[in-house]
Design a protein around this motif. Structure first.
Motif, short mmCIF file in Angstrom:
data_model
loop_
_atom_site.label_atom_id
_atom_site.label_comp_id
_atom_site.label_asym_id
_atom_site.label_seq_id
_atom_site.Cartn_x
_atom_site.Cartn_y
_atom_site.Cartn_z
N CYS A 154 16.49 58.17 32.41
CA CYS A 154 17.29 59.53 32.51
C CYS A 154 17.32 60.18 33.80
O CYS A 154 17.65 61.63 33.81
CB CYS A 154 16.30 60.25 31.12
N GLN A 155 17.33 59.52 34.58
CA GLN A 155 17.15 60.18 36.09
C GLN A 155 18.46 59.81 37.21
O GLN A 155 18.35 59.17 37.62
CB GLN A 155 15.83 59.46 37.01
N ASP A 156 19.41 60.57 36.67
CA ASP A 156 20.64 60.68 37.27
C ASP A 156 20.60 61.73 38.55
O ASP A 156 21.40 62.49 38.68
CB ASP A 156 21.79 61.09 36.37
N ASN A 157 19.81 61.05 39.43
CA ASN A 157 19.49 62.04 40.62
C ASN A 157 18.86 61.11 41.73
O ASN A 157 18.75 59.77 41.45
CB ASN A 157 18.40 63.13 40.13
N PRO A 158 18.27 61.74 42.71
CA PRO A 158 17.70 60.70 43.93
C PRO A 158 16.37 59.68 43.51
O PRO A 158 16.37 58.81 44.06
CB PRO A 158 17.21 61.88 44.69
N ILE A 159 15.78 60.11 42.29
CA ILE A 159 14.92 59.24 41.72
C ILE A 159 15.46 58.20 41.37
O ILE A 159 14.97 56.85 41.54
CB ILE A 159 14.11 59.87 40.59
N GLY A 160 16.21 58.12 40.75
CA GLY A 160 17.17 56.93 40.18
C GLY A 160 17.99 56.12 40.94
O GLY A 160 18.62 55.01 40.70
N TRP A 161 18.56 56.81 41.91
CA TRP A 161 19.57 56.39 42.97
C TRP A 161 18.83 55.45 44.13
O TRP A 161 18.04 55.93 44.37
CB TRP A 161 20.29 57.53 43.54
N VAL A 162 19.50 54.53 44.72
CA VAL A 162 18.68 53.96 45.57
C VAL A 162 18.77 54.63 47.00
O VAL A 162 19.75 55.26 47.28
CB VAL A 162 19.64 52.53 45.70
N ASN A 163 17.80 54.76 47.76
CA ASN A 163 17.66 55.40 48.91
C ASN A 163 17.85 54.32 49.94
O ASN A 163 16.79 53.52 50.09
CB ASN A 163 16.20 56.02 48.90
N TRP A 164 18.76 54.53 50.73
CA TRP A 164 19.05 53.37 51.84
C TRP A 164 18.39 53.80 53.33
O TRP A 164 18.78 53.32 54.21
CB TRP A 164 20.71 53.25 51.89
N SER A 165 17.38 54.43 53.32
CA SER A 165 16.93 54.99 54.44
C SER A 165 16.19 53.86 55.28
O SER A 165 15.79 53.97 56.77
CB SER A 165 15.81 56.14 54.41
N ASP A 166 15.78 52.77 54.67
CA ASP A 166 15.17 51.70 55.16
C ASP A 166 15.90 50.32 54.95
O ASP A 166 16.47 50.13 53.88
CB ASP A 166 13.72 51.57 54.89
N SER A 167 15.91 49.24 55.89
CA SER A 167 16.56 48.07 55.48
C SER A 167 15.39 46.86 56.01
O SER A 167 15.89 45.97 56.36
CB SER A 167 17.84 47.69 56.13
N THR A 168 14.08 47.31 55.94
CA THR A 168 12.98 46.26 56.50
C THR A 168 13.42 45.03 55.91
O THR A 168 13.00 43.99 56.68
CB THR A 168 11.90 47.07 56.09
N LEU A 169 13.66 44.79 54.60
CA LEU A 169 13.33 43.60 53.95
C LEU A 169 14.86 42.90 53.81
O LEU A 169 14.90 41.75 53.29
CB LEU A 169 13.06 43.71 52.42
N ALA A 170 15.88 43.29 54.28
CA ALA A 170 17.07 42.66 54.22
C ALA A 170 17.14 41.51 55.20
O ALA A 170 17.86 40.45 54.62
CB ALA A 170 18.15 43.61 54.78
N ASP A 171 16.44 41.44 56.07
CA ASP A 171 16.59 40.27 57.05
C ASP A 171 15.73 39.17 56.30
O ASP A 171 15.92 37.88 56.50
CB ASP A 171 16.05 40.44 58.44
N TRP A 172 14.56 39.67 55.71
CA TRP A 172 13.65 38.76 55.03
C TRP A 172 14.37 38.05 53.93
O TRP A 172 14.33 36.59 53.62
CB TRP A 172 12.47 39.39 54.44
N ILE A 173 14.87 38.78 53.19
CA ILE A 173 15.83 38.17 52.05
C ILE A 173 16.90 37.30 52.74
O ILE A 173 17.27 36.06 52.12
CB ILE A 173 16.59 39.11 51.07
#
Length: 675
Positions: free
Chosen positions: A537-556
């Motif tokens: 029920c959190q249609d707000n920053p709690i439920g939205w993806v926060n893109w401030s970091d991408s640390t794990l993208a290279d790992w994936i």
């Protein structure tokens, strides 16, 4: 005054919904119990234009044809019949009803008391005479899309799924143009495509996009049903997601994804509808034919409730089976989707008890369009004997919660985890190695929309759902999570390093195990929901993806690249234990096969898994203990030397035939097999 269509334009067995034909539109609606059905037409401002009686034809299909109208025409139905809730009859012509087959709605729905079919207390059985037309969205006539889709048809062994919320994925994504944020069109923007390709995913799985309604108890707390698992009907999609619900716009988005070799899967919720229990509103099915669309109890005033959401659609009724399969075919053939994930899929096989041979499952299985799609089951519901993991038939893949729970518990160093770990990393053969199924039948995941994000899994020991307004009682309490020394965010560098390492360990196991891997959108950005494990029920920053970091993208990206390089190890067939060096083998720290005694040691937390198929081998060396350890590598006489491919700790060093594994770390090594 109502009007009647010319008899010559009435078909014996029409397509349900609307059909543009002969300079007008044919309307067809199924209702076995109705005594009269009226079509109401509205203009673009929702002002009533005219009303028309439908003629009852063969098979309880009511229909009419209206000349001089076409695409964009708004409409709704009023259905007459007995209002006798104690007998399961809830007809109320004062309620304007949505066409179950409508391809588009005039707007998204908001709950209003005028949509209720009763007045006073429901148990008193008093019909409500208040007209609901002013507070109901209208169905909209849509012309056929006429697309010719070119589906990527990615084989299951090459599939990497990325589960995402259709709005929350991009609402805060800074690289996406503001005009597309929170919209389905964000999926086909160059920045999003580049991100998907970088990660190495192949298939986007969207949470429900069908029109939804927020439950009154959520609305009363100024919240909304954000996840969308409470649908009105199954042919349209939410207007706010793209171009006021225009299906052509969505087909265009999917076409771009296909051009880039990406698939789109829809999460579909056929187990219940948004009309809720006996106290719920009249949106569509309840007022059209309650006893045909729903399962009722021995006291037909009440509904069976295998979903936990107040009702259960009667998926054994032939016309409900037809509606579901018509919906699925529409989304594939016209809109272009590549498959479906079925929420609480045990319900699909209830007759009333689960059987893989139910009418609906057999209809899907034999359908020439649907049998070529990706079909994924969430293999449980809330009814009796609802847990059915491993019980679906050959073409189906299943969410494997045993994989999730086993990996979580192993990496937080719970005791007695070696045998379960071996089982799930090997593709859960005890569940799926039958009926011509294989390891790809297991959808392997650590996180999904339902529960902690990956960052929260390693940062919170307890749920923190206070924002949901239920005194932190909602959401799972059994999360197998661990905060590693501090509850929530911390400035402690050692704790943060350990949390990052644990996330890497878990992701490596997902992407390099036997089976079909699934990632949760935002985990690559270490997205947090502030410890909320039930953000429905959190249609707000709690439920939205926060893109401030991408640390794990290279790992994936490194892991998916590794999976592609060694694709031959990930196939439709199990790599069972075979004579050295082929197949799947398990070793202790001395590179000796694990003995029965070692398998049973509850505190053993180090293990190495090697799977081999010509011309190469992969070795996953795992140390879940808080102490460093040496892992000797398997016999090199059968390999051309082991190479360190990837490691979750920078100090995991390969020296000759051994690798030092730091606490809570993993290393992946490869070797070519000798001829």
């Amino acid at each position: 005054m109502t009007q009647t269509a010319p008899t010559a334009l009435i078909e014996e067995n029409p397509e349900l919904g609307t059909t543009m034909v002969d300079g007008g539109v044919r309307f067809a609606l199924y209702s076995q119990g109705a005594q009269r059905v009226i079509l109401c037409l509205f203009d673009e401002h929702d002002r009533h234009q005219s009303s028309h009686d439908l003629t009852q034809g063969t098979g309880h299909i009511w229909q009419t044809w209206i000349a001089g109208i076409g695409a964009g025409q708004r409409y709704g139905y009023r259905v007459y019949g007995p209002y006798q809730p104690e007998k399961g009859q809830r007809f109320n012509p004062n309620k304007l009803l949505i066409d179950p087959y409508s391809r588009r709605l005039s707007r998204d729905l908001e709950f209003h008391p005028h949509q209720l079919g009763y007045q006073g207390e429901e148990q008193q059985g008093q019909i409500c005479s208040i007209d609901s037309a002013a507070v109901m969205p209208k169905s909209v006539v849509v012309e056929p899309l006429g697309f010719s889709h070119r589906y990527p048809r990615i084989p299951w062994p090459k599939t990497v799924i990325y589960e995402a919320h259709p709005k929350g994925l991009s609402q805060l994504w800074p690289q996406i143009s503001p005009a597309h944020r929170g919209k389905l069109s964000a999926l086909c923007q160059p920045e999003a495509i580049a991100h998907f390709k970088r990660l190495g995913i192949t298939t986007i799985e969207l949470l429900p996009i069908h029109p939804k309604a927020s439950e009154p108890f959520i609305v009363s707390k100024a919240l909304t049903n954000y996840w969308g698992y409470n649908n009105l009907q199954f042919f349209a999609f939410q207007n706010t997601l793209l171009d006021d619900g225009n299906p052509k716009a969505l087909a265009d988005v999917i076409d771009v994804l296909h051009q880039h070799g990406l698939e789109l899967i829809l999460d579909v919720v056929f187990n219940h509808s948004a009309e809720g229990n006996e106290h719920g509103p009249h949106y569509s099915f309840r007022g059209i034919d309650n006893l045909s669309y729903y399962r009722v109890t021995d006291n037909p005033r009440f509904y069976e409730n295998h979903s936990g959401c107040g009702n259960s659609l009667d998926l054994s009724h032939p016309m409900v089976v037809r509606m579901v399969t018509d919906s699925l075919r529409y989304w594939v053939e016209e809109v272009g989707v590549d498959g479906f994930r079925f929420d609480l899929a045990t319900t699909l096989g209830r007759t009333p008890h689960f059987t893989r041979h139910s009418g609906l499952l057999q209809a899907i299985h034999q359908d020439p369009t649907l049998r070529r799609c990706k079909l994924i089951a969430e293999p449980w519901d809330l009814g009796q004997q609802g847990y059915q993991l491993g019980q679906f038939s050959g073409r189906w893949r299943e969410w494997n919660d045993r994989f999730r729970d086993t990996l979580r518990s192993f990496w937080r160093a719970d005791p007695d985890r070696l045998r379960p770990l071996a089982e799930v990393l090997h593709g859960s053969a005890a569940l799926f190695d039958k009926d011509q199924r294989g390891p790809t039948a297991s959808i392997n995941f650590i996180t999904s929309h339902d529960g902690f994000t990956l960052m929260d899994l390693v940062s919170f020991t307890q749920r923190h759902n206070q924002a949901n307004g239920e005194d932190n009682r909602d959401g799972h309490s059994h999360n197998l999570s661990h905060n590693h020394g501090s509850e929530g965010p911390t400035e402690d560098a050692d704790i943060n390093a350990l949390r990052l390492r644990q996330q890497k360990n878990l992701l490596a196991c997902v992407l390099l195990s036997q089976g079909t891997p699934m990632l949760l959108a935002g985990d690559e950005a270490e997205n947090s929901q502030q410890g909320n494990n039930n953000a429905y029920c959190q249609d707000n920053p709690i439920g939205w993806v926060n893109w401030s970091d991408s640390t794990l993208a290279d790992w994936i990206a490194s892991l998916t690249a590794l999976r592609r390089r060694f694709q031959g190890l990930f196939s439709y067939e199990y790599l069972h234990h075979q004579s050295e060096p082929y197949g799947c083998h398990w070793f202790d720290e001395a590179a000796l096969p694990l003995s029965e005694k070692q398998w049973l040691q509850p505190q053993r937390r180090q293990i190495a898994m090697r799977y081999s198929r010509a011309p190469y081998s992969l070795l996953l060396a795992m140390n879940a203990s808080p102490q460093a350890s040496i892992q000797t590598l398997p016999d090199n006489s059968q390999h051309r030397g082991w190479q360190l491919e990837i490691s979750s700790h920078p100090d995991n060093e390969l020296v000759q035939e051994r690798i030092e594994l730091q606490p809570h770390s993993l290393a992946v090594l490869s070797a070519s097999l000798k001829d």
